[in-house]
Design an enzyme around this catalytic site. Structure first.
Site, PDB file in Angstrom:
ATOM      1  N   ASP A 155      -6.528  18.313  48.319  1.00 55.92           N
ATOM      2  CA  ASP A 155      -7.267  19.110  49.321  1.00 55.92           C
ATOM      3  C   ASP A 155      -7.255  18.325  50.629  1.00 55.92           C
ATOM      4  OD1 ASP A 155      -8.029  20.803  47.224  1.00 55.92           O
ATOM      5  OD2 ASP A 155      -9.945  19.767  46.937  1.00 55.92           O
ATOM      6  N   MET A 201     -18.516  12.976  45.243  1.00 58.23           N
ATOM      7  CA  MET A 201     -17.633  13.232  44.093  1.00 58.23           C
ATOM      8  C   MET A 201     -16.213  13.464  44.583  1.00 58.23           C
ATOM      9  SD  MET A 201     -15.960  15.965  42.430  1.00 58.23           S
ATOM     10  CE  MET A 201     -16.787  17.551  42.348  1.00 58.23           C
ATOM     11  N   HIS A 211     -10.455  17.379  45.883  1.00 53.76           N
ATOM     12  CA  HIS A 211      -9.311  16.978  45.065  1.00 53.76           C
ATOM     13  C   HIS A 211      -8.418  16.170  45.993  1.00 53.76           C
ATOM     14  CE1 HIS A 211     -10.478  20.916  43.310  1.00 53.76           C
ATOM     15  NE2 HIS A 211     -10.078  20.410  42.172  1.00 53.76           N
ATOM     16  N   ASP A 237     -21.755  21.903  38.396  1.00 59.28           N
ATOM     17  CA  ASP A 237     -21.082  22.874  39.274  1.00 59.28           C
ATOM     18  C   ASP A 237     -21.846  24.183  39.229  1.00 59.28           C
ATOM     19  OD1 ASP A 237     -17.448  22.228  39.079  1.00 59.28           O
ATOM     20  OD2 ASP A 237     -19.119  21.180  40.055  1.00 59.28           O
ATOM     21  N   GLU A 293     -15.318  18.287  32.893  1.00 63.19           N
ATOM     22  CA  GLU A 293     -15.688  19.686  33.122  1.00 63.19           C
ATOM     23  C   GLU A 293     -14.937  20.600  32.176  1.00 63.19           C
ATOM     24  OE1 GLU A 293     -15.548  20.939  37.164  1.00 63.19           O
ATOM     25  OE2 GLU A 293     -15.485  23.058  36.648  1.00 63.19           O
ATOM     26  N   ASP A 332     -19.599  24.927  43.257  1.00 63.27           N
ATOM     27  CA  ASP A 332     -18.154  25.113  43.070  1.00 63.27           C
ATOM     28  C   ASP A 332     -17.897  26.612  43.068  1.00 63.27           C
ATOM     29  OD1 ASP A 332     -15.651  24.251  40.581  1.00 63.27           O
ATOM     30  OD2 ASP A 332     -15.514  24.889  42.648  1.00 63.27           O
ATOM     31  N   HIS A 375     -18.087  28.749  33.847  1.00 58.09           N
ATOM     32  CA  HIS A 375     -17.244  28.427  32.693  1.00 58.09           C
ATOM     33  C   HIS A 375     -17.968  28.651  31.371  1.00 58.09           C
ATOM     34  CE1 HIS A 375     -14.722  25.657  35.496  1.00 58.09           C
ATOM     35  NE2 HIS A 375     -14.774  26.907  35.900  1.00 58.09           N
ATOM     36  N   ASP A 401     -12.595  33.752  35.900  1.00 63.83           N
ATOM     37  CA  ASP A 401     -13.464  32.810  36.615  1.00 63.83           C
ATOM     38  C   ASP A 401     -13.750  33.335  38.026  1.00 63.83           C
ATOM     39  OD1 ASP A 401     -13.122  29.210  37.330  1.00 63.83           O
ATOM     40  OD2 ASP A 401     -14.826  30.592  37.432  1.00 63.83           O
ATOM     41  N   GLU A 410     -20.210  23.782  34.379  1.00 59.28           N
ATOM     42  CA  GLU A 410     -20.144  24.800  35.441  1.00 59.28           C
ATOM     43  C   GLU A 410     -20.672  26.124  34.911  1.00 59.28           C
ATOM     44  OE1 GLU A 410     -16.753  25.203  38.124  1.00 59.28           O
ATOM     45  OE2 GLU A 410     -16.813  27.374  37.782  1.00 59.28           O
ATOM     46  N   ASP A 416     -16.386  32.424  40.139  1.00 61.63           N
ATOM     47  CA  ASP A 416     -16.887  31.432  41.107  1.00 61.63           C
ATOM     48  C   ASP A 416     -17.704  32.095  42.212  1.00 61.63           C
ATOM     49  OD1 ASP A 416     -13.903  29.328  40.926  1.00 61.63           O
ATOM     50  OD2 ASP A 416     -15.726  29.338  39.715  1.00 61.63           O
ATOM     51  N   LYS A 446     -13.878  24.331  30.435  1.00 62.66           N
ATOM     52  CA  LYS A 446     -13.619  25.741  30.759  1.00 62.66           C
ATOM     53  C   LYS A 446     -12.864  26.322  29.570  1.00 62.66           C
ATOM     54  CE  LYS A 446     -11.734  28.760  34.385  1.00 62.66           C
ATOM     55  NZ  LYS A 446     -10.950  28.794  35.649  1.00 62.66           N
TER      56      LYS A 446
END
Ligand code: DIG
Ligand code: MN
Ligand code: MN
Length: 386
Positions: free
Chosen positions: A56, A87, A53, A244, A180, A286, A219, A254, A216, A256, A182
């Site tokens: 980040d 990406m 991102h 993802d 994406e 992810d 999700h 979530d 994902e 992950d 969710k």
């Protein structure tokens, strides 16, 4: 045998192995790593690429000089390790400005700021080599539908994406968008909540050819859905632009989790699908390590994601070579050709002949399918006894 190689295209976001263990009920348990340290950690475990991102990499309040230094150091680390950036994406969910959404905020200033921030983030992603740009609308939703018309919100989202597609065209960027889905979290309900909903939405855009999906695992599982079925629909539509990978217990927040760490059989069927169709895109994990992990365990988490994928890829090869499994599949999909004249494109003659055809539905109903036998063979394959 199960060591990751560049051709496997395993990628991780900066935020995944860089996750500091903060959760809604607890403070960080790990010190923050710099983007450079994360790149070197990913190189050490054998990843192919790193995603980010905007924030980040570049803190939202960085000065231009800090920004330039961070970018220079990041590029140095990429050159030293050989990692690539396939990406990039925008953080449109952390800053309080986006608390009521970004592209779907009721405040036109926020919607405009979201476009501003995304254009700069797209520039940054392209500068680092990204060819796919993900949009995860973490704040695009509601806690109450009293204050936002879902139709209006959808129009604003469409307006934002159409504008950004035009920006990419205007800039001459070779960039595709991947949406994406969710169902909820952090908003009470998130718009366009499943990959299927995203596929329907893409068809309403001005440049649908530029836009695909980034499904994902966690999700679709949060929505109680079969992830591989949604990936298959995206693939069929030519829209599986990114994926993802992680894992998730059904009916939970979530999580992950590390790929394959919860639902091993569904992870196998996903890998089988991706390998059967020859998916050549990035396999992006992810996911993040447990809050209880130190950085040695974070590396084990990252290695585990990739190793499990490769182990399941081998199980797929064994499945394809297993004579008993293949014999059952041949039995299950047997076709004596007696219905061939009714297949394919419609014709009036076909319809009339089919209407006149006599079917023995009782016999049809008596035919069983050996799915129990087949599924048990898959279980035994995964348990390593075949
Ligand atoms: C969450 O699953 C989202 C964000 O981490 C990011 O925007 C996207 C990219 O993988 N996934
Ligand atoms: Mn997630
Ligand atoms: Mn994701």
């Amino acid at each position: 045998m199960y060591n990751p190689k560049p051709e496997h295209k395993f990628t991780f976001g900066l935020w995944t192995v860089g996750n500091v263990g903060r959760d809604p009920f607890g403070e960080p348990t790990r010190k923050a790593l710099s983007p450079v340290e994360i790149v070197h950690l990913l190189a050490e475990v054998g990843a192919y690429g790193v995603n980010f991102h905007d924030n980040d990499l570049i803190p939202i309040d960085a000065t231009p000089a800090e920004r330039d230094r961070i970018k220079w150091n990041f590029k140095q680390a990429l050159n030293e390790t050989g990692l690539v950036v396939p990406m990039a994406t925008t953080n449109l969910f952390s800053d309080p400005a986006f608390k009521d959404g970004a592209f779907t905020s009721n405040d036109p200033k926020v919607r405009a700021y979201a476009l501003h921030k995304t254009m700069h983030a797209i520039d940054l992603g392209v500068e680092m080599g990204a060819s796919t740009y993900v949009f995860w609308g973490g704040r695009e939703g509601t806690e109450t539908d009293a204050g936002k018309d879902p139709l209006e919100a959808g129009k604003w989202f469409r307006e934002g994406l159409n504008f950004l597609c035009e920006y990419v065209i205007d800039q001459g960027y070779e960039l595709k968008f991947a949406l994406e889905a969710k169902p909820n979290e952090p908003r009470g309900d998130i718009y366009l909540s499943t990959t299927g909903a995203m596929l329907g939405f893409i068809s309403t855009l001005d440049h649908p050819e530029m836009v695909g999906v980034n499904p994902e695992v966690a999700h679709e599982h949060m929505a109680g859905l079969n992830f591989t079925h949604h990936v298959a629909q995206a693939w069929d539509a030519g829209k599986l632009f990114h994926i993802d990978l992680n894992d998730q217990s059904f009916g939970r927040y979530d999580q992950d989790f590390r790929f394959g760490s919860v639902n091993l059989k569904s992870a196998f069927f996903l890998v089988k699908f991706l390998e059967d169709v020859g998916y050549d895109g990035n396999r992006h994990f992810d996911a993040h390590a447990y809050r209880t992990s130190d950085y040695e365990d974070v590396k084990a988490f990252a290695r585990g994601c990739m190793r499990t994928y490769l182990l399941l890829k081998e199980k797929h090869a064994q499945f394809s070579a297993d004579a008993q499994i293949q014999a059952l599949l041949a039995e299950i999909t047997a076709d004596d050709g007696s219905m061939d004249s009714y297949k394919g494109v419609y014709s009036g003659e076909k319809a009339q002949a089919l209407k006149a055809h006599t079917f023995d539905r009782v016999t049809l109903g008596k035919r069983g399918q050996p799915y129990e036998q087949l599924d048990q063979l898959v279980i035994e394959l995964l348990l390593g006894v075949r």
